[in-house]
Design a protein around this motif. Structure first.
Motif, PDB file in Angstrom:
ATOM      1  N   GLU A  29      28.885 -94.759  80.703  1.00 13.44           N
ATOM      2  CA  GLU A  29      28.547 -95.995  81.403  1.00 13.44           C
ATOM      3  C   GLU A  29      29.190 -97.199  80.734  1.00 13.44           C
ATOM      4  OE1 GLU A  29      24.331 -96.096  81.573  1.00 13.44           O
ATOM      5  OE2 GLU A  29      24.182 -94.498  83.073  1.00 13.44           O
ATOM      6  N   GLU A  30      29.370 -98.251  81.522  1.00 12.50           N
ATOM      7  CA  GLU A  30      29.967 -99.481  81.020  1.00 12.50           C
ATOM      8  C   GLU A  30      29.151-100.011  79.846  1.00 12.50           C
ATOM      9  OE1 GLU A  30      33.076-101.846  80.944  1.00 12.50           O
ATOM     10  OE2 GLU A  30      32.793-100.555  82.694  1.00 12.50           O
ATOM     11  N   GLY A  31      29.830-100.341  78.744  1.00 13.56           N
ATOM     12  CA  GLY A  31      29.157-100.884  77.565  1.00 13.56           C
ATOM     13  C   GLY A  31      28.568 -99.841  76.640  1.00 13.56           C
ATOM     14  N   ALA A  32      28.715 -98.561  76.955  1.00 14.72           N
ATOM     15  CA  ALA A  32      28.145 -97.499  76.116  1.00 14.72           C
ATOM     16  C   ALA A  32      28.847 -97.454  74.765  1.00 14.72           C
ATOM     17  CB  ALA A  32      28.260 -96.151  76.825  1.00 14.72           C
ATOM     18  N   SER A  33      28.067 -97.268  73.688  1.00 13.50           N
ATOM     19  CA  SER A  33      28.621 -97.128  72.346  1.00 13.50           C
ATOM     20  C   SER A  33      29.108 -95.702  72.135  1.00 13.50           C
ATOM     21  CB  SER A  33      27.552 -97.454  71.306  1.00 13.50           C
ATOM     22  OG  SER A  33      26.484 -96.506  71.402  1.00 13.50           O
TER      23      SER A  33
END
Length: 330
Positions: free
Chosen positions: A50-54
């Motif tokens: 997902e967008e922004g996942a570390s």
């Protein structure tokens, strides 16, 4: 030879250091092997980052889907061997047995899974809109495009991309194709603009499903335009009724006589606009039509058409077609 206490101590320390170094080498070598060794997955696996996942969250996703055996071990090895490039969001296909090293490389390079949507030759603008709205992996609204502005083809997209972005690629492909073909068109064509070529190409696209026939069909219509004859194209009668969708029945006599800007049995010249989104082949056909004297064509019962130069020849071909329909219960 006897060693002093100091020498014995130095030998012991040296031996311990050598053992520690050897253990470190073995430990590092084992980690390096695990980093590049095949992972536990036995089949291709789709993973969504997902967008922004570390990287930590991505590692958990890889573990949860069975791509890697242990997220903590993956993170540890990634810090040692994986460099500092950030990972990219998206949908990924992780091949069966992918190694942790390869899995991280795919995430860092953004090698996302490409989905595809196909716009079939001759689809109308409403059908293009329905196709885009029916793609659940696309996002956002999109308006019905202007008729004839989309190039039929198969287009790639990534999960979560907007429908508007995909539509704009389709329209850019049409503009590029039309510009290219218009520049190489035959001389003395009866078109005042590229848009008029699109209009006729959309008629040709709807008149025949045989690609080899398109230049001949285009040649007939070009001849009619030059002579000032009505085009009398059935698909132009249907378009105001269904907006490009199948009629599902025979055309009624009242519809053939209907007065509107598309009915080429009533109006002279081209209709008011395209009646579909024509393919590259249809565009090529009208911009480089067959050199023919034919002015008529009618179905021949095999998916193609019989062409004629004179009205008398055409009448005979129509009679043959009607007999064929009667024999076959069409």
């Amino acid at each position: 030879m006897e060693f002093t206490a100091r020498q014995k101590w130095a030998i012991t320390i040296t031996a311990l250091l050598l053992c520690a170094a050897l253990m470190a080498v073995l430990w590092f070598g084992n980690l390096s092997y695990q980093w590049k060794a095949p992972g536990p997955s036995t089949q291709d696996t789709v993973v969504l980052i997902e967008e922004g996942a570390s990287l930590t969250r991505a590692a958990r996703s890889l573990e949860e889907t069975g791509v890697i055996a242990d997220a903590k071990a993956f993170l540890h090895m990634a810090r040692l061997f994986g460099g500092h490039k950030p990972i990219k969001a998206g949908e990924y296909t992780m091949p069966a047995g992918v190694s942790p090293a390869e899995a991280l490389r795919l995430l860092q390079e953004g090698a996302v899974l490409l989905r595809r949507v196909t716009i079939v030759e001759g689809m109308s603008a409403i059908q293009v809109h329905e196709r885009l709205m029916g793609e659940d992996l696309l996002t956002g609204p999109v308006d019905v495009p202007e008729e004839g502005t989309v190039l039929p083809d198969t287009y790639s997209f990534v999960r979560g991309e907007t429908r508007q972005a995909v539509l704009e690629r389709m329209q850019a492909a049409m503009k590029q194709t039309l510009d290219e073909l218009w520049a190489a068109r035959d001389p003395d064509l009866p078109f005042a603009s590229p848009q008029e070529a699109v209009i006729l190409a959309s008629i040709v696209e709807k008149e025949t499903s045989l690609k080899r026939e398109m230049p001949e069909v285009a040649g007939v219509y070009i001849n009619r335009l030059k002579l000032g004859m009505k085009l009398q194209a059935d698909p132009t009668v249907i378009y105001p009724i269904t907006q490009g969708k199948p009629l599902g029945r025979r055309i009624r006599l009242s519809e053939l006589k209907a007065e509107n800007a598309y009915n080429t049995y009533v109006i002279s010249g081209l209709p008011a606009g395209p009646i579909a989104n024509p393919s590259r082949l249809a565009l090529e056909a009208v911009l480089k039509p067959a050199k023919t004297r034919n002015l008529y064509f009618v179905a021949d019962g095999s998916g193609g058409h019989r062409f004629a130069e004179t009205h008398d020849q055409h009448v005979r071909n129509v009679q043959n077609w009607r007999r064929f329909r009667a024999r076959n219960g069409i």
